[in-house]
Design a protein around this motif. Sequence first.
Motif, PDB file in Angstrom:
ATOM      1  N   UNK A 206      16.174  -7.478 -10.686  1.00  0.00           N
ATOM      2  CA  UNK A 206      15.937  -8.043 -12.012  1.00  0.00           C
ATOM      3  C   UNK A 206      16.033  -6.923 -13.040  1.00  0.00           C
ATOM      4  N   UNK A 207      16.628  -7.183 -14.176  1.00  0.00           N
ATOM      5  CA  UNK A 207      16.725  -6.203 -15.258  1.00  0.00           C
ATOM      6  C   UNK A 207      15.349  -6.068 -15.905  1.00  0.00           C
ATOM      7  N   UNK A 208      14.682  -4.954 -15.657  1.00  0.00           N
ATOM      8  CA  UNK A 208      13.317  -4.765 -16.153  1.00  0.00           C
ATOM      9  C   UNK A 208      13.234  -4.692 -17.677  1.00  0.00           C
ATOM     10  N   UNK A 209      14.371  -4.532 -18.357  1.00  0.00           N
ATOM     11  CA  UNK A 209      14.365  -4.594 -19.823  1.00  0.00           C
ATOM     12  C   UNK A 209      14.072  -6.014 -20.304  1.00  0.00           C
ATOM     13  N   UNK A 210      14.189  -6.992 -19.403  1.00  0.00           N
ATOM     14  CA  UNK A 210      13.975  -8.396 -19.768  1.00  0.00           C
ATOM     15  C   UNK A 210      12.636  -8.948 -19.258  1.00  0.00           C
ATOM     16  N   UNK A 211      11.769  -8.088 -18.732  1.00  0.00           N
ATOM     17  CA  UNK A 211      10.550  -8.593 -18.110  1.00  0.00           C
ATOM     18  C   UNK A 211       9.703  -9.409 -19.084  1.00  0.00           C
ATOM     19  N   UNK A 212       9.567  -8.937 -20.330  1.00  0.00           N
ATOM     20  CA  UNK A 212       8.701  -9.637 -21.280  1.00  0.00           C
ATOM     21  C   UNK A 212       9.299 -10.981 -21.692  1.00  0.00           C
TER      22      UNK A 212
ATOM     23  N   UNK B  44       2.809  -1.455 -17.916  1.00  0.00           N
ATOM     24  CA  UNK B  44       2.374  -2.210 -16.740  1.00  0.00           C
ATOM     25  C   UNK B  44       3.431  -3.241 -16.336  1.00  0.00           C
ATOM     26  N   UNK B  45       4.022  -3.927 -17.307  1.00  0.00           N
ATOM     27  CA  UNK B  45       5.052  -4.917 -17.001  1.00  0.00           C
ATOM     28  C   UNK B  45       6.266  -4.292 -16.334  1.00  0.00           C
ATOM     29  N   UNK B  46       6.677  -3.131 -16.810  1.00  0.00           N
ATOM     30  CA  UNK B  46       7.825  -2.441 -16.209  1.00  0.00           C
ATOM     31  C   UNK B  46       7.487  -1.892 -14.825  1.00  0.00           C
ATOM     32  N   UNK B  47       6.264  -1.377 -14.661  1.00  0.00           N
ATOM     33  CA  UNK B  47       5.845  -0.897 -13.337  1.00  0.00           C
ATOM     34  C   UNK B  47       5.870  -2.059 -12.339  1.00  0.00           C
ATOM     35  N   UNK B  48       5.335  -3.193 -12.751  1.00  0.00           N
ATOM     36  CA  UNK B  48       5.293  -4.361 -11.877  1.00  0.00           C
ATOM     37  C   UNK B  48       6.709  -4.850 -11.560  1.00  0.00           C
ATOM     38  N   UNK B  49       7.573  -4.835 -12.538  1.00  0.00           N
ATOM     39  CA  UNK B  49       8.966  -5.227 -12.323  1.00  0.00           C
ATOM     40  C   UNK B  49       9.619  -4.304 -11.294  1.00  0.00           C
ATOM     41  N   UNK B  50       9.358  -3.012 -11.388  1.00  0.00           N
ATOM     42  CA  UNK B  50       9.907  -2.058 -10.413  1.00  0.00           C
ATOM     43  C   UNK B  50       9.365  -2.343  -9.011  1.00  0.00           C
ATOM     44  N   UNK B  51       8.079  -2.676  -8.923  1.00  0.00           N
ATOM     45  CA  UNK B  51       7.488  -3.018  -7.619  1.00  0.00           C
ATOM     46  C   UNK B  51       8.168  -4.260  -7.045  1.00  0.00           C
ATOM     47  N   UNK B  52       8.363  -5.264  -7.884  1.00  0.00           N
ATOM     48  CA  UNK B  52       9.000  -6.510  -7.453  1.00  0.00           C
ATOM     49  C   UNK B  52      10.450  -6.242  -7.037  1.00  0.00           C
ATOM     50  N   UNK B  53      11.144  -5.401  -7.786  1.00  0.00           N
ATOM     51  CA  UNK B  53      12.525  -5.074  -7.433  1.00  0.00           C
ATOM     52  C   UNK B  53      12.621  -4.354  -6.096  1.00  0.00           C
TER      53      UNK B  53
ATOM     54  N   UNK C  53       0.830  -1.204   0.000  1.00  0.00           N
ATOM     55  CA  UNK C  53       0.000   0.000   0.000  1.00  0.00           C
ATOM     56  C   UNK C  53       0.867   1.259   0.000  1.00  0.00           C
ATOM     57  N   UNK C  54       1.958   1.238   0.762  1.00  0.00           N
ATOM     58  CA  UNK C  54       2.880   2.380   0.777  1.00  0.00           C
ATOM     59  C   UNK C  54       3.533   2.556  -0.593  1.00  0.00           C
ATOM     60  N   UNK C  55       3.909   1.443  -1.227  1.00  0.00           N
ATOM     61  CA  UNK C  55       4.496   1.518  -2.563  1.00  0.00           C
ATOM     62  C   UNK C  55       3.487   2.140  -3.529  1.00  0.00           C
ATOM     63  N   UNK C  56       2.234   1.703  -3.467  1.00  0.00           N
ATOM     64  CA  UNK C  56       1.205   2.229  -4.372  1.00  0.00           C
ATOM     65  C   UNK C  56       0.964   3.721  -4.150  1.00  0.00           C
ATOM     66  N   UNK C  57       1.073   4.172  -2.909  1.00  0.00           N
ATOM     67  CA  UNK C  57       0.866   5.592  -2.617  1.00  0.00           C
ATOM     68  C   UNK C  57       1.940   6.455  -3.279  1.00  0.00           C
ATOM     69  N   UNK C  58       3.165   5.941  -3.351  1.00  0.00           N
ATOM     70  CA  UNK C  58       4.237   6.734  -3.970  1.00  0.00           C
ATOM     71  C   UNK C  58       4.430   6.406  -5.449  1.00  0.00           C
ATOM     72  N   UNK C  59       3.977   5.224  -5.885  1.00  0.00           N
ATOM     73  CA  UNK C  59       4.144   4.798  -7.280  1.00  0.00           C
ATOM     74  C   UNK C  59       2.849   4.165  -7.779  1.00  0.00           C
ATOM     75  N   UNK C  60       1.850   4.976  -8.109  1.00  0.00           N
ATOM     76  CA  UNK C  60       0.570   4.413  -8.572  1.00  0.00           C
ATOM     77  C   UNK C  60       0.748   3.514  -9.797  1.00  0.00           C
ATOM     78  N   UNK C  61      -0.174   2.591  -9.960  1.00  0.00           N
ATOM     79  CA  UNK C  61      -0.131   1.634 -11.065  1.00  0.00           C
ATOM     80  C   UNK C  61      -0.090   2.381 -12.398  1.00  0.00           C
ATOM     81  N   UNK C  62       0.857   1.994 -13.229  1.00  0.00           N
ATOM     82  CA  UNK C  62       0.954   2.506 -14.598  1.00  0.00           C
ATOM     83  C   UNK C  62       0.485   1.388 -15.524  1.00  0.00           C
ATOM     84  N   UNK C  63      -0.568   1.656 -16.291  1.00  0.00           N
ATOM     85  CA  UNK C  63      -1.168   0.566 -17.057  1.00  0.00           C
ATOM     86  C   UNK C  63      -1.760   1.004 -18.388  1.00  0.00           C
TER      87      UNK C  63
END
Length: 193
Positions: free
Chosen positions: A174-180, A154-163, A138-148
Amino acid sequence: MSADTRQPEQPATGPEAPKKIPTGVVLGKDGKPCRSCTSFASWANQTKSALKISSSGGSAGAAAAAAMAATTAAVAPSGPADCPADVETLGRGTWTLLHTIAAQYPTQPTLGQQADVRGFIGSLSRLYPCWVCAEDFQKFLAKSPVLATSRDEFGRWLCAAHNEVNEKLGKPQFDCNLWEERWRTGWKDGRCD
């Protein structure tokens, strides 16, 4: 969805001193140990500690403690498949689901699809079984809302959240350039074909 050992605020009740809990065991907001917030190894250590205390009074307790120790040593770090999910199993499963949703998300989603994915992520942040992980998300979402607005965004936003979670847990980024490649098409070396 990270694990940590923060404890919920608990009012002092009665003359009893607070019970000492084993390292790694996270209490739920009800003050009881939370399976969804605790790793299987920490949970098993808590159970072994309780059995050791009870075993000091007789041989039946000692036999139970020995059986538990043997069982714990023989089981995978996340426990048997037919036991409640621990924080690690839950986290891996959740990240797999989320990244797979991102991989199948439309390249040009409608406004309705964008609202759906934002609503899903928001609901997940409130309903996630590990309260510590939920509050962190929830704190992450408050500072970095979902980009979709696209699959890639969306894949890069999720990768950043996971990182961010990986960083908190001391895991590699994880290198977010490789998410797909990781979650949608498979690795270029063909090992997923």
